[in-house]
Design an enzyme around this catalytic site. Structure first.
Site, PDB file in Angstrom:
ATOM      1  N   SER A   1      85.827  28.599  54.583  1.00 40.29           N
ATOM      2  CA  SER A   1      86.752  29.736  54.632  1.00 40.29           C
ATOM      3  C   SER A   1      86.286  30.842  53.690  1.00 40.29           C
ATOM      4  O   SER A   1      86.384  32.027  54.013  1.00 40.29           O
ATOM      5  CB  SER A   1      88.162  29.289  54.252  1.00 40.29           C
ATOM      6  OG  SER A   1      88.644  28.339  55.161  1.00 40.29           O
TER       7      SER A   1
ATOM      8  N   HIS B   1      86.406  23.446  60.683  1.00 41.03           N
ATOM      9  CA  HIS B   1      87.678  22.713  60.559  1.00 41.03           C
ATOM     10  C   HIS B   1      88.149  22.238  61.932  1.00 41.03           C
ATOM     11  O   HIS B   1      88.564  21.083  62.092  1.00 41.03           O
ATOM     12  CB  HIS B   1      88.785  23.605  59.985  1.00 41.03           C
ATOM     13  CG  HIS B   1      88.605  24.040  58.587  1.00 41.03           C
ATOM     14  ND1 HIS B   1      88.729  25.363  58.199  1.00 41.03           N
ATOM     15  CD2 HIS B   1      88.328  23.343  57.446  1.00 41.03           C
ATOM     16  CE1 HIS B   1      88.551  25.456  56.893  1.00 41.03           C
ATOM     17  NE2 HIS B   1      88.290  24.247  56.421  1.00 41.03           N
TER      18      HIS B   1
ATOM     19  N   LYS C   1      94.228  27.836  43.635  1.00 41.24           N
ATOM     20  CA  LYS C   1      93.560  28.685  44.607  1.00 41.24           C
ATOM     21  C   LYS C   1      94.411  29.910  44.922  1.00 41.24           C
ATOM     22  O   LYS C   1      95.626  29.804  45.087  1.00 41.24           O
ATOM     23  CB  LYS C   1      93.315  27.931  45.922  1.00 41.24           C
ATOM     24  CG  LYS C   1      92.114  27.040  45.927  1.00 41.24           C
ATOM     25  CD  LYS C   1      91.834  26.568  47.338  1.00 41.24           C
ATOM     26  CE  LYS C   1      90.543  25.771  47.382  1.00 41.24           C
ATOM     27  NZ  LYS C   1      90.268  25.307  48.739  1.00 41.24           N
TER      28      LYS C   1
ATOM     29  N   ARG D   1      80.042  18.656  54.207  1.00 38.31           N
ATOM     30  CA  ARG D   1      78.985  19.567  54.649  1.00 38.31           C
ATOM     31  C   ARG D   1      77.672  19.324  53.911  1.00 38.31           C
ATOM     32  O   ARG D   1      76.609  19.515  54.467  1.00 38.31           O
ATOM     33  CB  ARG D   1      79.415  21.024  54.411  1.00 38.31           C
ATOM     34  CG  ARG D   1      80.598  21.455  55.243  1.00 38.31           C
ATOM     35  CD  ARG D   1      81.111  22.770  54.764  1.00 38.31           C
ATOM     36  NE  ARG D   1      81.519  22.608  53.369  1.00 38.31           N
ATOM     37  CZ  ARG D   1      82.255  23.444  52.687  1.00 38.31           C
ATOM     38  NH1 ARG D   1      82.675  24.544  53.239  1.00 38.31           N
ATOM     39  NH2 ARG D   1      82.591  23.205  51.438  1.00 38.31           N
TER      40      ARG D   1
END
Length: 164
Positions: A130, A16, A40, A92
């Site tokens: 994360s 990040h 979440k 990614r």
């Protein structure tokens, strides 16, 4: 031009931070938007995440055009609210691209004046998220290579709490 970089950042990773640093060189201003996502479950409060991001940004050499806000609702609406012309997203893998393309297309339909720009993760961060960091920390693995050094201890301590 102003860009925003939305996410949950639970916690912020070196991946990040790399995206933030790269975006800060491309835009006059970058607003890191911690977006509340009711789907979440986060380990850290939004206030803790904001503080951790701000502390992590301080370590970036020459970066003084980044701010951090807490938002909710549609990302594109919040981007408009803060005056952003662009939404930055990190990619990614192919799976990220498929999801992010859908989101970017929906955002474009909602507001055609705000562009979404994809920044490709550097190879050394292509696996990093994360969730991966939290999983490693929960299992007492070494997370120092994945996080800004100023937050490592806090993340380790939080994961010990979760493990109880």
């Amino acid at each position: 031009m102003k860009a925003c970089y939305p996410g949950s950042f639970d916690p912020i990773t070196l991946g990040h931070l790399d995206i933030i640093e790269r975006a800060s060189r491309m835009f006059d201003e970058v607003v890191v938007m911690i977006m509340h996502n009711p789907r979440k479950t986060c380990a850290f409060s939004v206030e803790d995440r904001k503080r951790m991001i701000e502390e992590s940004i301080e370590s970036l050499e020459g970066v003084n055009n980044v701010s951090v806000v807490i938002g909710s609702g549609l990302t594109v609406d919040y981007a408009k609210k803060v005056g952003a012309n662009a939404i930055i997203r990190g990619i990614r893998a192919v799976s990220d691209y498929e999801y992010e393309l859908q989101q970017a297309t929906a955002n474009l339909m909602l507001n055609h004046e705000i562009e979404t720009l994809f920044l490709i993760a550097k190879p050394k961060y292509s696996f990093l998220s994360s969730s991966v960091v939290k999983e490693i920390a929960l299992n007492k693995g070494d997370i120092k290579a994945f996080l800004p050094s100023v937050i490592v201890k806090e993340v380790e301590d939080k994961m010990v709490e979760f493990h109880r």
